[in-house]
Design a protein around this motif. Sequence first.
Motif, PDB file in Angstrom:
ATOM      1  N   SER A 185      28.795  40.142  41.385  1.00  0.00           N
ATOM      2  CA  SER A 185      28.011  40.321  41.923  1.00  0.00           C
ATOM      3  C   SER A 185      28.067  38.339  41.853  1.00  0.00           C
ATOM      4  O   SER A 185      29.829  38.210  42.300  1.00  0.00           O
ATOM      5  CB  SER A 185      26.613  39.909  41.202  1.00  0.00           C
ATOM      6  N   ASN A 186      27.608  37.387  41.016  1.00  0.00           N
ATOM      7  CA  ASN A 186      28.057  35.590  41.077  1.00  0.00           C
ATOM      8  C   ASN A 186      28.830  35.732  39.334  1.00  0.00           C
ATOM      9  O   ASN A 186      28.092  34.380  39.111  1.00  0.00           O
ATOM     10  CB  ASN A 186      27.623  35.229  41.170  1.00  0.00           C
ATOM     11  N   PHE A 187      28.523  36.990  38.404  1.00  0.00           N
ATOM     12  CA  PHE A 187      29.300  36.103  36.917  1.00  0.00           C
ATOM     13  C   PHE A 187      30.443  35.541  36.763  1.00  0.00           C
ATOM     14  O   PHE A 187      31.209  36.020  37.585  1.00  0.00           O
ATOM     15  CB  PHE A 187      29.134  37.864  36.568  1.00  0.00           C
ATOM     16  N   MET A 188      30.618  35.176  35.888  1.00  0.00           N
ATOM     17  CA  MET A 188      31.760  34.139  35.786  1.00  0.00           C
ATOM     18  C   MET A 188      32.353  34.772  34.123  1.00  0.00           C
ATOM     19  O   MET A 188      31.684  34.987  33.557  1.00  0.00           O
ATOM     20  CB  MET A 188      31.097  32.711  34.902  1.00  0.00           C
ATOM     21  N   ASN A 189      33.952  35.393  34.428  1.00  0.00           N
ATOM     22  CA  ASN A 189      34.176  36.110  33.187  1.00  0.00           C
ATOM     23  C   ASN A 189      33.946  35.270  32.412  1.00  0.00           C
ATOM     24  O   ASN A 189      34.638  33.922  32.192  1.00  0.00           O
ATOM     25  CB  ASN A 189      35.804  36.781  34.226  1.00  0.00           C
ATOM     26  N   SER A 190      34.256  35.563  30.740  1.00  0.00           N
ATOM     27  CA  SER A 190      34.486  35.545  29.608  1.00  0.00           C
ATOM     28  C   SER A 190      35.960  35.820  29.381  1.00  0.00           C
ATOM     29  O   SER A 190      36.596  36.497  30.059  1.00  0.00           O
ATOM     30  CB  SER A 190      34.016  36.237  28.805  1.00  0.00           C
TER      31      SER A 190
END
Length: 477
Positions: A100-105
Amino acid sequence: MKFSVIDKLFLLNALVARVTATPTSSSSLISVSVNPKAQFQEVDGFGASQAFQRAEDIFGKYGLPAVNQSLVLDLLYNKEVGAGFTILRNGIGSSNTSDSNFMNSIEPTNPGGPNAKPDYVWDRYNSGQFPLAQQAYARGLQTLYADAWSAPGYMKTNDDENNGGYLCGVTNESCASGDWMQAYANYLVQYARFYKESGVDVTHLGFLNEPQFAATYAGMLSNGTQAADFIRLLAKTIKKSGLDLKINCCDGIGWDDQEAMMAGLEAGPDPAINYLDVVTGHGYDSAPTYPLSTNKKTWLTEWADLTGDFTPYTFYNNGGPGEGLTWANHIQVALRDAGVSGFLYWIGAENSTTNSGLINLINNEVIPSKRFWAFAQFSKFVRPGARRIAAVSSHANVTVSSFENKDGRIATQLLNQGNSNVEVKVQITGLKSGASIKPYLTNNDNDLEPLASIAVAKGGSFQAEIPAWSMVTYLAV
């Protein structure tokens, strides 16, 4: 700020003139007074974010060709071509996936506990935000604000990056796994270190976003006291790291919500406010119309029209939430009445059918909105280090703000929020006769259109006509 007797009389007379003014008509002459001797807050700049993978929209995620990728970057960050934004707000990711539009840790897996050795990862991409920061700095960016919406889920009371939850270890919030505050501080500093080692400077670091709201996406709850717990620890961690980082807090969902956190930030024998560089808030629940209770700099770091379809070509129709004049007024009020030093929209550019971005990239085109040009009227001419100066208008429909840049150039913004053209006489104290004024017009028919230069008359004044429902910046060159 201390004023001389002359300065006080200047302000008093101008305010009296404003109160006693007659209604706007095409034949009346409206007076505007600007006094560079009366100076207020320093301006840090204007900008937006490209978080939640919106940076990838710019770099062709949906097919934007290379020539248009360069165009949108120039529109956002090159002051000769476009708005010349100088602040970029990055999202520090908390996800272990790019779905989706998640931001990587940078620490996608639980190391086993708060005292275990972390397994950091760095891809020099950061959901598209790292190459964006590189390109923005190359075009004149001066400030990179890296802000975490949430700690990784395993550091929180709800074991989830989404749906609220608190950082384990802050006041009144504990977890069976232990106190994760130091681990979270290390995590944030490591993010900045990865950027630094890769050739890009993070200048400001934040750890909360809208902490009053348990969103279904990444977020983390906090009150002022809990934020203060972490700020003190983060400041010590930054100092130990040797990195040059300023701390921002707390990106309240509305200006009133951020004001409600101030007591907690100010409390105690070691007030957390002493470690903050910038107090940050948003405009969704309540607008920035008054100064927050602090002597620190304040930024409006997020606000947008999230209510309707993309409306790119309307500067004014009926005062709708996505119109250009609406946003010109929001910016001017925040600068003038709330004393903010920075003002950021939510998204700079994205492929979307809504008004959540300033520039739309639908169908592989670059479509700047009138909101974008309203921002550019400020950001192009009010550069970092400028000071807001005293400016008053004799009529309520013609609102004014003015700034003196570090190079001495004065930029004055006039908004005609009425339905007829108006004649104005602008008096700028200290402006020499024969100086040149360059006007730039934005309305339904024009986008930052340069108009014919105006010569300053004896006494430092000039006259001009401002079209109905429009904005003009007068730059003393």
